[in-house]
Design a protein around this motif. Structure first.
Motif, mmCIF file in Angstrom:
data_model
loop_
_atom_site.group_PDB
_atom_site.id
_atom_site.type_symbol
_atom_site.label_atom_id
_atom_site.label_comp_id
_atom_site.label_asym_id
_atom_site.label_seq_id
_atom_site.Cartn_x
_atom_site.Cartn_y
_atom_site.Cartn_z
ATOM 1 N N THR A 196 50.092 -26.449 5.264
ATOM 2 C CA THR A 196 48.970 -25.234 6.032
ATOM 3 C C THR A 196 47.591 -25.923 4.446
ATOM 4 O OG1 THR A 196 50.235 -23.800 6.814
ATOM 5 C CG2 THR A 196 48.451 -23.129 5.895
ATOM 6 N N ALA A 197 48.817 -26.020 3.106
ATOM 7 C CA ALA A 197 47.342 -26.048 1.673
ATOM 8 C C ALA A 197 46.394 -27.499 1.991
ATOM 9 C CB ALA A 197 47.603 -25.910 0.482
ATOM 10 N N THR A 198 47.057 -28.971 2.650
ATOM 11 C CA THR A 198 46.705 -29.646 2.659
ATOM 12 C C THR A 198 44.975 -29.205 3.573
ATOM 13 O OG1 THR A 198 48.501 -30.826 2.780
ATOM 14 C CG2 THR A 198 47.069 -32.404 3.480
ATOM 15 N N VAL A 199 45.623 -28.342 4.621
ATOM 16 C CA VAL A 199 44.503 -28.521 6.154
ATOM 17 C C VAL A 199 43.544 -27.545 5.421
ATOM 18 C CG1 VAL A 199 44.023 -27.634 8.296
ATOM 19 C CG2 VAL A 199 46.366 -29.173 7.607
ATOM 20 N N LEU A 200 43.989 -26.749 4.480
ATOM 21 C CA LEU A 200 42.763 -26.184 3.989
ATOM 22 C C LEU A 200 41.928 -26.909 3.521
ATOM 23 C CD1 LEU A 200 41.151 -22.676 3.462
ATOM 24 C CD2 LEU A 200 43.533 -22.358 2.016
ATOM 25 N N VAL A 201 42.586 -27.900 1.970
ATOM 26 C CA VAL A 201 41.392 -27.933 1.381
ATOM 27 C C VAL A 201 40.364 -29.208 2.265
ATOM 28 C CG1 VAL A 201 41.325 -30.211 -0.230
ATOM 29 C CG2 VAL A 201 42.732 -28.370 -0.140
ATOM 30 N N ILE A 202 41.066 -29.992 2.834
ATOM 31 C CA ILE A 202 40.104 -31.085 4.354
ATOM 32 C C ILE A 202 39.755 -30.373 5.077
ATOM 33 C CG2 ILE A 202 40.817 -32.026 5.575
ATOM 34 C CD1 ILE A 202 42.912 -33.239 4.929
ATOM 35 N N ALA A 203 40.443 -28.844 5.520
ATOM 36 C CA ALA A 203 38.991 -27.747 6.369
ATOM 37 C C ALA A 203 37.924 -26.964 5.578
ATOM 38 C CB ALA A 203 39.444 -26.641 6.551
ATOM 39 N N ARG A 204 37.883 -27.013 4.229
ATOM 40 C CA ARG A 204 36.901 -26.381 3.165
ATOM 41 C C ARG A 204 35.854 -27.359 2.613
ATOM 42 N NH1 ARG A 204 34.733 -22.577 3.414
ATOM 43 N NH2 ARG A 204 34.244 -21.993 0.217
ATOM 44 N N ARG A 205 36.609 -28.908 3.254
ATOM 45 C CA ARG A 205 35.653 -29.705 2.325
ATOM 46 C C ARG A 205 34.713 -29.899 2.893
ATOM 47 N NH1 ARG A 205 32.994 -34.914 2.915
ATOM 48 N NH2 ARG A 205 32.790 -35.724 1.165
ATOM 49 N N VAL A 206 34.920 -29.999 4.121
ATOM 50 C CA VAL A 206 34.546 -30.388 5.101
ATOM 51 C C VAL A 206 33.125 -29.197 6.154
ATOM 52 C CG1 VAL A 206 34.651 -31.156 8.216
ATOM 53 C CG2 VAL A 206 35.778 -31.717 6.401
ATOM 54 N N MET A 207 33.637 -28.255 5.551
ATOM 55 C CA MET A 207 32.374 -27.075 5.926
ATOM 56 C C MET A 207 31.842 -27.087 4.971
ATOM 57 S SD MET A 207 35.718 -23.898 6.688
ATOM 58 C CE MET A 207 34.271 -22.726 7.438
ATOM 59 N N VAL A 208 31.954 -27.379 3.385
ATOM 60 C CA VAL A 208 30.944 -27.429 2.217
ATOM 61 C C VAL A 208 30.400 -28.288 2.400
ATOM 62 C CG1 VAL A 208 30.760 -26.750 -0.102
ATOM 63 C CG2 VAL A 208 32.530 -25.953 1.474
ATOM 64 N N MET A 209 30.496 -29.608 2.597
ATOM 65 C CA MET A 209 29.650 -31.043 2.144
ATOM 66 C C MET A 209 30.005 -31.633 3.623
ATOM 67 S SD MET A 209 31.409 -32.020 -1.270
ATOM 68 C CE MET A 209 30.023 -32.997 -1.836
ATOM 69 N N GLY A 210 30.426 -31.600 4.626
ATOM 70 C CA GLY A 210 30.395 -32.039 5.864
ATOM 71 C C GLY A 210 31.330 -33.449 5.823
ATOM 72 N N THR A 211 31.397 -34.194 6.869
ATOM 73 C CA THR A 211 32.459 -35.340 7.534
ATOM 74 C C THR A 211 32.037 -36.300 6.139
ATOM 75 O OG1 THR A 211 31.179 -36.422 9.042
ATOM 76 C CG2 THR A 211 32.775 -33.957 9.435
ATOM 77 N N GLY A 212 30.872 -36.345 6.054
ATOM 78 C CA GLY A 212 30.487 -38.323 5.028
ATOM 79 C C GLY A 212 30.502 -37.741 3.990
ATOM 80 N N GLY A 213 30.735 -38.655 2.570
ATOM 81 C CA GLY A 213 30.401 -39.234 1.613
ATOM 82 C C GLY A 213 31.966 -39.581 1.089
ATOM 83 N N TRP A 214 33.331 -39.165 2.151
ATOM 84 C CA TRP A 214 34.247 -39.939 1.501
ATOM 85 C C TRP A 214 34.248 -40.622 -0.007
ATOM 86 C CZ3 TRP A 214 37.623 -35.691 1.960
ATOM 87 C CH2 TRP A 214 37.375 -34.594 3.344
ATOM 88 N N PHE A 215 33.802 -40.982 0.330
ATOM 89 C CA PHE A 215 33.977 -42.322 -0.916
ATOM 90 C C PHE A 215 33.163 -42.750 -1.227
ATOM 91 C CE2 PHE A 215 36.472 -43.233 3.569
ATOM 92 C CZ PHE A 215 37.569 -43.187 2.495
ATOM 93 N N ALA A 216 32.138 -41.784 -0.815
ATOM 94 C CA ALA A 216 30.833 -41.913 -2.025
ATOM 95 C C ALA A 216 30.958 -42.022 -3.937
ATOM 96 C CB ALA A 216 29.658 -41.452 -1.870
#
Length: 221
Positions: A196-216
């Motif tokens: 659940t913590a894993t899903v929370l981190v990914i979901a919050r990151r997508v909500m804040v910064m979108g789906t791009g830029g993971w590897f920037a």
């Protein structure tokens, strides 16, 4: 003096990298503390029950248990010393945090099914678990540095420490009931919490910064 401090705080906030887990202070801190709580719930389950599990279910003696725990510590040290910086540089801090949590939860899930397969399978599952720890634990203070103004970091770190202590106290007590009836259920429940913590981190990151830029380039991705 208060006006000057407020102005300086705004300047620091504007110059600081974007927090990947929340645009506001409350949202960011709540996400970090909740994630940390769930991770510590999983970790305290492993720390409390794995030695007993190794002895009672796997039939290991004191020397074997000690050697296993030492070997697992060596794996964790190796990941921390040689892989954490490289992985973070490649995929970013937030995704590294998520990968660490995913490995921890996967290891706990694997432990819940490994009892019948023997000691080798259980040790492999535990190795998966400890490989994730050094990918997550360094991320919390780094994220706090990115997400919290300097004048509030001490208080927030204190809150996070208190939250972690509560998780480490309550979880073994609550999951001890599962352990007494079904060893696998204990580790499975802990794995669900960390997942659940894993899903929370990914979901919050997508909500804040979108789906791009993971590897920037940049630490706040």
């Amino acid at each position: 003096a208060r006006a000057a401090a407020a102005t300086q705080g705004k300047r620091e906030a504007a110059a600081a990298p974007l927090c990947p887990l929340g645009r506001g202070l409350v949202a960011a801190v709540s996400t970090i503390c909740l994630t940390s709580f769930m991770y510590n719930a999983g970790q305290s389950s492993f720390d409390s029950f794995f030695p007993v599990y190794a002895s009672g279910t796997l039939g290991m003696g004191p020397r074997e248990i000690g050697g296993t725990l030492t070997s697992l510590s060596a794996v964790s040290f190796g990941v921390s010393a040689f892989l954490f910086a490289k992985i973070t540089k490649t995929i970013g801090l937030t995704l590294t945090t998520a990968v660490g949590l995913a490995l921890v939860s996967a290891g706990l899930f694997a432990l819940s099914f490994a009892g019948g397969a023997g000691p080798v399978a259980a040790v492999c599952a535990a190795t998966l678990y400890v490989a994730g720890i050094p990918l997550f634990t360094p991320a919390v203070p780094i994220l706090l540095m990115q997400c919290v103004p300097k004048n509030k970091r001490g208080a927030v770190m204190g809150i996070d420490s208190a939250v972690n202590s509560v998780a480490r106290i309550l979880t073994p007590v609550l999951l001890g009931r599962y352990y007494s009836g079904d060893v696998g259920a204990c580790f499975f429940a802990a794995g669900c919490v960390v997942a659940t913590a894993t899903v929370l981190v990914i979901a919050r990151r997508v909500m804040v910064m979108g789906t791009g830029g993971w590897f920037a380039n940049g630490s706040a991705r």
